[in-house]
Design an enzyme around this catalytic site. Sequence first.
Site: not given
Length: 1015
Positions: A462, A529
């Site tokens: 991220e 995820e």
Amino acid sequence: MSDRQASLDWLADPAVFKVNRLDAHSDHRYYATVEEAEAGAPMKMRHSLNGSWSFHYAANPASRPADFHAEGFSTAGWGDIQVPGHIQLQGWGQPQYVNTMYPWDGLEAIRPPQLPEHNPVGSYVKEFELPADWDGRPTFISFQGVESAFYVWLNGEFVGYAEDSFTPSEFDLTPHIRGGANRLAVAVYQRSTGSWLEDQDFWRFSGIFRDVYLYTTPDIHAVDLEVRADLDDTYRLGTLHASIRLADAAPAGSYALLRLRDPHGAVVAESGQVALDAAGRIAAVLEAGEVQPWSAELPRLYSLLVTIHRPGGELVEAIVQKAGFRRFELKDKLMLVNGKRIVFKGVNRHEFNSRSGRAIGKEDMLRDIRILKQNNLNAVRTSHYPNQTLWYELCDEYGIYVIDEMNLESHGSWQKMGAVEPSWNVPGDLPEWQDIVLDRAASMLERDKNHPSIVIWSCGNESYAGEVILNVSNYFRERDPSRLVHYEGVFHNRAFNDTSDMESRMYAKPADIEAYLNDDPQKPYISCEYMHAMGNSVGGMHKYTELEDKYPLYQGGFIWDYLDQALIRKDRYGKEYLAYGGDFGDRPTDYSFCGNGIVHADGTVSPKMQEVKFLYQNYRLTPSLDSISVRSGSLFAGTGHLELACRLLRDGALVHEAIVPLEVGPGEEAEVPSGLPQGIAEAPGEYVIEASLRLRDDQLWAAAGHEVAFGQSVARVEREAAEPLPAGEIDVVEGDVNIGVFGRGWQALFSKQAHSLVSLRYGGREVIESPPMPLFWRATTDNDKGTALAYTHGAWLAASVARRCTGWELTQEAGTVTVAYRYEFSTAPGAWLTVAYTVRADGSIRVRTEYKGAQGLADLPILALTFKTSADYGQTKWYALGPEENYSDRCHGARLGTFSRAVAELPSRYLVPQESGNRTGVRRLDVLDAQGNGFAVAAVSEPLECNVSPHSAMELENAAHVWELPAVHYTNVTVAAKQLGVGGDDSWGAPVHPEFRIPSDRDYAFEFILEPSRM
């Protein structure tokens, strides 16, 4: 470089992230003798500096003791701190939990690479004695993990500086060390340029939190060892490539001998003398012939013995490096391990302990890896930083596929409250950040390159996208073509699509994944995820795992995450509890968002694991009375290490059990006899046929008998005629306010004023402490809060506490008495509900609830009746789906059977009190006191959902911590037709899937019998 050249300016300079730090190298161990190497003995050439250090804490650099490293500086009055360990967990400063935002957000207006003024400094001093036999030998120091930047002095002289909290930093102490007593000084700064790159979703700590040790080396030393154990195109023949870089002092004529042993200890390949080349390396190739490949299913490790010799032949150094022959490749758009399509049954894992934070030890890691293996997880993503070396060694040994992720996350620089806004993103395309980021990649790869468990390098997490990360990806590919490269952030900027070898997304809905897979995909797909396991969650996971068979390019995913990041803290009365963000006075904070684990913070598995274990199991078992269908999803392991048990239960009681011979190869299907006698299931009742695959022998990770997979089927044999009404007399006394109904050994009292059953006594013992009332509200889960359920569905909360009885009716028939109530709700106009209690001569009460729906109302969170009984009724026995809690969208891993549990143990220990402890498929529930007396709830036709808890939904709703719940005085019993699923696609807005909701515009009815327990 002298100490006066050590500059605080380095902290905010992206160009300075290491000064005098040694180059990264492999994590191999070396010894003076072959015997020590082969025994894996403690290294005599290492000297631990773990333990107690003198310590001073300063809230900012201006208040630090600037000259503490000078010889003669007195540390009198300083405290002591344990190394390894975090400063904030040992009495100084405070831990802070934040997710995506930077920890100084809203406190200081800064942009990269500026640093906040609040920059705590830990000054460490360690006095140590150099081992006597090291005097005159080269001496180095290794810091395995320091957060986030630090300076080192020895005996008053500056040694070096380093950043990157999660890979080793090593320095040469030889010019500064002396025989006997030495004084080591380390200044650790919490904030540095590295802090802009370490914005992970975790607690913000600082300090020396991994091992520190001195080490020495022989004069001819293998500084770095690289081993690649490759398979040929048939995946049968193995070739081992070894490259050894010797220290610069190695004399010409030095050489190495290599010997390779298979997993059973047999020598399969040896080299002759391999000489040092002009580049200071020794390179060798060993042909191992037909090998036993390494995989997570069969983690077969070979042992490579490397001995380093002087030109005259004298042994100088011995190394044993474990190696696994395996090939991981991308072929025809599929990720393959040893030629077979891999499906990652994975989880994201932080290093964490509820008492010591990220300073974890061997026991923590052994516990974790055993839990992973016992629950069918085959893969871990090291979110979001490299782990300790021991973790990779355990993954090699026990068999876990690893995505090794470099220490990079700059979430707060490009995403604000979910919105993508990369105007000041780092590292982006900024050339001044290239070297510091690439150094983190190289430090990880060079240390970890020899572990067969690592199949993918990850460029971090991220951090958006850009040239800097793309260059890191290309570095990984060029430096190590034997592994693939992962990075999810390109989803936000397709200009950098080549950064990742696979399509990797976070929290995509199943429908979104299918859309990708149906649109001519060019890359395989993984969910790096998914299934955000915050609180009571992991509902709908089967919708993801079902994609594995439907789409070959769907290759699994990694649940977020493994362990709740909660810290032990004491409340104001000295009682320990698990604390989350904000509990330490930390602001800003993201509060309980750290509680996303499928394992509780204390290391015990949560009820969510029941679903994970089943959906991740490698074997699908479909039993019938005659046979069991066995479908193996294993790629390499057969069933020789397993035994198959078949059980038959009638109405929850065991009737017969048999052990069935089984031999099914990897990827094969077979139909085997059940071993159940013919005609065994003829008596009326409900039959459960259960097949269970169990370990035949002890394994590293579990004892013999451990269940690795199960399957069930249910069949009914109906009774020929309906059961007659119970015989006996019923007396009715209708008073002005109450209606009494009496029989032999029991009595019931209904109130015209309280509008419910207000008393039920069996054998003189009261069952009803608070009367049954309609319930439409459950204590909101973390996922409910993420969808703003209280705002959108709050009318049902009001309806649960504020209702009006618009009428009641008494009806008497032969053998029965019925009292019925009708309720209406101002917050749910048009909807109404009736509850009819039909009392029979044996004291049993048939309770029928009918709900009439209306248009324009939000879905129902639950449709139930709830009442309180005494807390003396503290035991339960269930014939239901269990043994752990389950919900309509999280019940695949539950099995139908009979289970017992104390009421106090039924709610799950989520960080924030919320709905928990539910069971679906309830046929019968007995609620008992310590003597076995009590009452039962029995389904009439359709199974029910039930919850028994020490606390009511309203008590749970109003508590943010367990210690906020009131003392226990009641046992709360909730009997439901249906309850909303728990969801779990994410925890910040993803709704429960439609089929697991309860539309409020429909009509529903459910029935149960309340009766004395027959226990």
